[in-house]
Write a protein that holds these residues in place. Structure first.
Motif, mmCIF file in Angstrom:
data_model
loop_
_atom_site.group_PDB
_atom_site.id
_atom_site.type_symbol
_atom_site.label_atom_id
_atom_site.label_comp_id
_atom_site.label_asym_id
_atom_site.label_seq_id
_atom_site.Cartn_x
_atom_site.Cartn_y
_atom_site.Cartn_z
ATOM 1 N N ARG A 24 23.126 25.561 36.821
ATOM 2 C CA ARG A 24 23.259 24.558 35.766
ATOM 3 C C ARG A 24 24.671 23.964 35.773
ATOM 4 O O ARG A 24 25.637 24.630 36.169
ATOM 5 N N ASP A 25 24.802 22.743 35.314
ATOM 6 C CA ASP A 25 26.124 22.118 35.238
ATOM 7 C C ASP A 25 27.054 22.901 34.327
ATOM 8 O O ASP A 25 28.273 22.939 34.555
ATOM 9 N N ASP A 26 26.482 23.515 33.283
ATOM 10 C CA ASP A 26 27.303 24.314 32.365
ATOM 11 C C ASP A 26 27.179 25.807 32.661
ATOM 12 O O ASP A 26 27.473 26.635 31.793
ATOM 13 N N GLY A 27 26.782 26.156 33.867
ATOM 14 C CA GLY A 27 26.579 27.558 34.216
ATOM 15 C C GLY A 27 27.846 28.254 34.637
ATOM 16 O O GLY A 27 27.863 28.980 35.654
ATOM 17 N N TRP A 28 28.921 28.026 33.901
ATOM 18 C CA TRP A 28 30.191 28.697 34.161
ATOM 19 C C TRP A 28 30.987 28.739 32.864
ATOM 20 O O TRP A 28 30.653 28.083 31.889
ATOM 21 N N PHE A 29 32.051 29.532 32.863
ATOM 22 C CA PHE A 29 32.899 29.674 31.676
ATOM 23 C C PHE A 29 34.308 30.031 32.136
ATOM 24 O O PHE A 29 34.515 30.473 33.274
ATOM 25 N N TYR A 30 35.278 29.843 31.242
ATOM 26 C CA TYR A 30 36.656 30.202 31.563
ATOM 27 C C TYR A 30 36.853 31.711 31.419
ATOM 28 O O TYR A 30 36.385 32.328 30.452
ATOM 29 N N GLY A 31 37.588 32.286 32.367
ATOM 30 C CA GLY A 31 37.961 33.686 32.247
ATOM 31 C C GLY A 31 38.958 33.891 31.119
ATOM 32 O O GLY A 31 39.500 32.923 30.557
ATOM 33 N N PRO A 32 39.231 35.150 30.747
ATOM 34 C CA PRO A 32 40.142 35.426 29.624
ATOM 35 C C PRO A 32 41.520 34.785 29.824
ATOM 36 O O PRO A 32 42.097 34.853 30.913
ATOM 37 N N GLU A 33 42.033 34.159 28.767
ATOM 38 C CA GLU A 33 43.357 33.537 28.803
ATOM 39 C C GLU A 33 44.318 34.175 27.804
ATOM 40 O O GLU A 33 45.474 33.772 27.713
ATOM 41 N N VAL A 34 43.834 35.141 27.052
ATOM 42 C CA VAL A 34 44.671 36.009 26.218
ATOM 43 C C VAL A 34 44.153 37.427 26.410
ATOM 44 O O VAL A 34 42.979 37.620 26.757
ATOM 45 N N PRO A 35 44.992 38.440 26.195
ATOM 46 C CA PRO A 35 44.559 39.806 26.500
ATOM 47 C C PRO A 35 43.411 40.321 25.642
ATOM 48 O O PRO A 35 42.659 41.191 26.094
ATOM 49 N N ASP A 36 43.263 39.832 24.421
ATOM 50 C CA ASP A 36 42.178 40.296 23.545
ATOM 51 C C ASP A 36 41.424 39.104 22.957
ATOM 52 O O ASP A 36 41.509 38.807 21.765
ATOM 53 N N PRO A 37 40.660 38.403 23.784
ATOM 54 C CA PRO A 37 39.945 37.221 23.285
ATOM 55 C C PRO A 37 38.778 37.631 22.392
ATOM 56 O O PRO A 37 38.285 38.763 22.470
ATOM 57 N N PRO A 38 38.323 36.738 21.534
ATOM 58 C CA PRO A 38 37.143 37.048 20.723
ATOM 59 C C PRO A 38 35.913 37.185 21.601
ATOM 60 O O PRO A 38 35.815 36.576 22.668
ATOM 61 N N ALA A 39 34.969 38.012 21.155
ATOM 62 C CA ALA A 39 33.734 38.211 21.913
ATOM 63 C C ALA A 39 32.874 36.954 21.858
ATOM 64 O O ALA A 39 32.849 36.236 20.859
ATOM 65 N N GLU A 40 32.181 36.705 22.946
ATOM 66 C CA GLU A 40 31.246 35.590 22.989
ATOM 67 C C GLU A 40 29.916 36.001 22.344
ATOM 68 O O GLU A 40 29.619 37.182 22.173
ATOM 69 N N GLN A 41 29.116 35.022 22.012
ATOM 70 C CA GLN A 41 27.816 35.277 21.397
ATOM 71 C C GLN A 41 26.856 35.907 22.416
ATOM 72 O O GLN A 41 26.952 35.649 23.625
ATOM 73 N N ASP A 388 47.471 29.395 19.978
ATOM 74 C CA ASP A 388 48.076 30.019 18.801
ATOM 75 C C ASP A 388 49.366 30.765 19.133
ATOM 76 O O ASP A 388 50.068 31.218 18.223
ATOM 77 N N ALA A 389 49.673 30.927 20.408
ATOM 78 C CA ALA A 389 50.856 31.679 20.826
ATOM 79 C C ALA A 389 52.065 30.765 20.931
ATOM 80 O O ALA A 389 51.939 29.575 21.269
ATOM 81 N N PRO A 390 53.257 31.287 20.646
ATOM 82 C CA PRO A 390 54.468 30.502 20.895
ATOM 83 C C PRO A 390 54.533 30.073 22.355
ATOM 84 O O PRO A 390 54.079 30.809 23.250
ATOM 85 N N LEU A 391 55.108 28.919 22.604
ATOM 86 C CA LEU A 391 55.171 28.380 23.961
ATOM 87 C C LEU A 391 55.783 29.380 24.934
ATOM 88 O O LEU A 391 55.276 29.572 26.045
ATOM 89 N N ALA A 392 56.856 30.035 24.520
ATOM 90 C CA ALA A 392 57.558 30.952 25.420
ATOM 91 C C ALA A 392 56.692 32.126 25.850
ATOM 92 O O ALA A 392 56.923 32.731 26.907
ATOM 93 N N PRO A 395 52.973 31.764 29.208
ATOM 94 C CA PRO A 395 52.838 32.171 30.617
ATOM 95 C C PRO A 395 52.551 33.654 30.787
ATOM 96 O O PRO A 395 51.685 34.041 31.577
ATOM 97 N N GLY A 396 53.275 34.499 30.047
ATOM 98 C CA GLY A 396 53.065 35.935 30.154
ATOM 99 C C GLY A 396 51.691 36.367 29.687
ATOM 100 O O GLY A 396 51.071 37.279 30.259
ATOM 101 N N LEU A 397 51.176 35.725 28.640
ATOM 102 C CA LEU A 397 49.841 36.041 28.159
ATOM 103 C C LEU A 397 48.784 35.683 29.202
ATOM 104 O O LEU A 397 47.831 36.440 29.427
#
Length: 662
Positions: A24-41, A388-392, A395-397
């Protein structure tokens, strides 16, 4: 102090994409971009046809000052910024060397690894490498660039594609999880199958950037395309980030925590022990909800989080329960109950890598905690969204988030990457892979790769090119996934202390035992029970995650290569009854795609290794079966008895090399 941009860096430094077969065209998702992301449905990770979605790795560029402060993210939303991305991934598994155990551990000192596909000689070996070449993409366009042009033994093998989002960030999608053998040969080994290839890959991610017409130096990143994550909300006890953070702390290029904070440093380790309850019944019974070591129970957690001398013995007992290889040898009893790099069916008395040990940095954190020298100041936790994270901090997150959901237990060989990743020579700076300069040819290491050559100054651990991280991994990946089990035992040691649930291989990515959706519905009162005890029984039940596989170990590996998308995904469900009897968040297996009517929930629960690689195996299986069934009380389909080469890497049970081994 100038805020001029002196250079830029791509983050995450190592991005993780994962294969999936959704078309599907939408058959993908972004991997985690913060260490403790909210759970998906529930249902998020598969499409409406039951296919697994691909996990994309998204890369961003940040500008830095000359004194290494973050200025801003560079995107094409700024008309003064231009970005052209370049990605070069490849799959070199079939042209590399076999994997027996990590080549840097004592077990491998005098055991050189032969080439995979050794019968393919000289220039013809180039046909074993899937290399589509470098691909370029101008950010801000709607162009999709396919990673096509590579082939394996003359058969085209696509490795995925890339595009950019609306801000010009790079989005990399890997392959579709298709493994193949153009010559039709079967699968026989968990990690080394000649004639086979898969569509995982890895390689450098670079960019050409101008700001106001001036070219800016950009530090490159790396992308790894790995197998799916079948338990996306569970972290292992020692993640890949933990292992690499420890590497750079040990060599002095990163700082350890100046003070130990319970919420920030200690509680996450305890939490991970508890969260493995959703993927392994042994952990569920001991560390899970209601268990004797359920660290997250409010009263218990309050005692653990107190530096008072009153609770020092409690802290000490937890700390001393953790594995110390010099003290514990090859005992499976200390925590964590997870197999290690050197796991074999007949470990030598000096095989201190039979089971996993926490990193030195983790150990030092827990030692300070045990001694009561830690802070109790509340820590707010990681932001749930990068914006939601400070700019600085961003990158580390990004760097951490990508690696926090990867494994460093055990490198046997692993799920995403394996043992070379723990060498600082692999990096130009912390977490950033050292790229082999264009035009530089890697040496030919010969027909066999020895430990001394692999670790030497002229070895493969100093510069990396496309495909160099994943080449050490199992080929195809599905055979290793089907071999990731718990409670491996050999017939010689079967006895009253045998536990089919522990120890375990990689349950945070490849579950062992799961709560079925039908049992969750009983727990959540969506299916009426005649008594409350039925709910407790349903919560305690766990089904074998591998119950959809049939036959002997080789047949199961073959089935897994074809039907890997039919395994369930462990997802977070909300407990809505509100009576406090069960956790507020329960992780539940999505309904598998296998035909399971009439199949025991315990099918493939027990894995008994028999020491044979010849026709005598059938005789041993027959002789073993009745004793195993009598001991366990299980039915025949619940027990897999056969030769498991994953736990007999040197074939010393059989007196001859294991199939596919060296």
């Amino acid at each position: 102090m100038s805020d001029d941009i002196a250079y830029a860096r791509i983050h995450p430094a190592i991005g993780i994409a994962r294969v999936g077969n959704s078309t599907r065209d939408d058959g993908w998702f972004y991997g985690p971009e913060v260490p403790d992301p909210p759970a998906e449905q529930p249902g998020f990770y598969k499409d409406d046809q039951g296919a697994i979605k691909r996990q994309a790795a998204r890369f961003r560029i940040y500008g830095y000052t000359a004194d290494h402060r973050v200025v801003r993210e560079l995107t094409v939303a700024d008309p003064k910024v231009t970005i052209e991305w370049s990605v070069h991934v490849a799959n070199k598994k079939a042209a590399w060397y076999e994997f027996t155990l990590p080549l840097d551990i004592p077990d491998m000192k005098d055991k050189p690894e032969p080439r995979r596909n050794a019968k393919v000689k000289d220039k013809a070996r180039a046909s074993l490498i899937v290399d589509p070449g470098p691909k370029n993409l101008v950010a801000g366009t709607k162009t999709v660039v396919e990673f096509t042009g590579g082939s394996f033994l003359g058969t085209a093998v696509p490795l995925g594609r890339m595009h950019t989002d609306e801000a010009g960030r790079l989005v990399v999608l890997g392959g579709v999880g298709k493994s193949r053998n153009p010559n039709g040969e079967g699968l026989h080994n968990y990690g080394n199958n000649d004639g086979w290839c898969d569509d995982t890959s890895d390689g450098p991610v670079t960019a050409t950037v101008t700001v106001g017409g001036t070219a800016v130096r950009v530090d490159p990143a790396w992308v790894v395309v790995a197998p799916p994550n079948y338990a996306p909300d569970v972290k292992t006890v020692r993640t890949l980030y933990d292992a690499l953070y420890d590497l750079f702390v040990t060599e002095g290029t990163l700082e350890p925590p100046k003070t130990v904070n319970f919420d920030r440093d200690v509680k996450p380790i305890l939490y991970r022990f508890c969260e493995l309850q959703w993927v392994n019944k042994g952990f569920a019974t001991h560390f899970g909800f209601g268990g004797p070591e359920h660290f997250l129970a409010p009263d218990h957690l309050a005692r653990l989080g107190s530096p008072s001398d009153t609770h020092q013995e409690l802290r000490r007992q937890v700390y001393t329960s953790l594995r110390d290889p010099k003290r514990d040898g090859i005992s499976p009893v200390p925590w964590p109950w997870i197999y290690g790099d050197g796991m074999t069916s007949k470990p030598a008395p000096t095989a201190l890598l039979q089971y996993l040990t926490l990193s030195h940095t983790q150990d030092q954190i827990l030692l300070a905690w045990m001694q009561g020298t830690f802070e109790t100041k509340p820590w707010p936790g990681f932001p749930q969204h990068l914006a939601d994270a400070p700019l600085a901090d961003q990158p580390g997150l990004l760097d951490r988030a990508a690696l926090d959901f990867c494994l460093a237990d055990a490198f046997h060989p692993g799920c995403e990457v394996t043992w070379p990743i723990r060498y600082s020579s692999m990096y130009s700076e912390p977490l950033r892979i050292r790229v082999r300069p264009a035009g530089t040819v890697e040496p030919d290491y010969g027909d066999h790769l020895t430990q001394s050559r692999a670790l030497g100054a002229d070895g493969p651990l100093h510069q990396s090119g496309p495909g160099d991280l994943t080449r050490w991994m199992a080929v195809p990946w599905q055979t290793d996934t089907a071999s990731c089990r718990s409670g491996y035992e050999s017939v010689q040691n079967l006895g009253p202390r045998y536990d089919p649930y522990l120890p375990t291989f990689w349950p945070a990515r490849v579950p062992n035992h799961v709560l079925k959706e039908s049992d969750f519905r009983i727990v959540n009162k969506e299916i009426t029970q005649t008594d409350e005890d039925g709910r407790e029984a349903a919560f305690a039940r766990r089904a074998s995650w591998l119950r959809g596989l049939k036959g002997d170990p080789k047949q199961q590996m073959t089935q897994a290569a074809a039907e890997w998308d039919k395994f369930g995904i462990v997802e977070v469900r909300e407990y809505t009854v509100g009576d406090g009897r069960f956790p507020e968040r329960i992780q539940v297996e999505s309904v598998p795609g296998f035909p399971l009517e009439g199949v025991s929930d315990n099918r493939n629960l027990v894995a008994i290794h028999v020491p044979a690689v010849t026709a005598a195996e059938d005789v041993l299986v027959a002789q073993t079966a009745s004793a195993v069934l009598e001991h366990t009380g299980l039915s025949g389909e619940d027990v897999v008895i056969g030769y498991f080469d994953k736990v007999d890497p040197f074939g010393h049970d059989a007196g001859a090399p294991a199939e596919g081994g060296s």
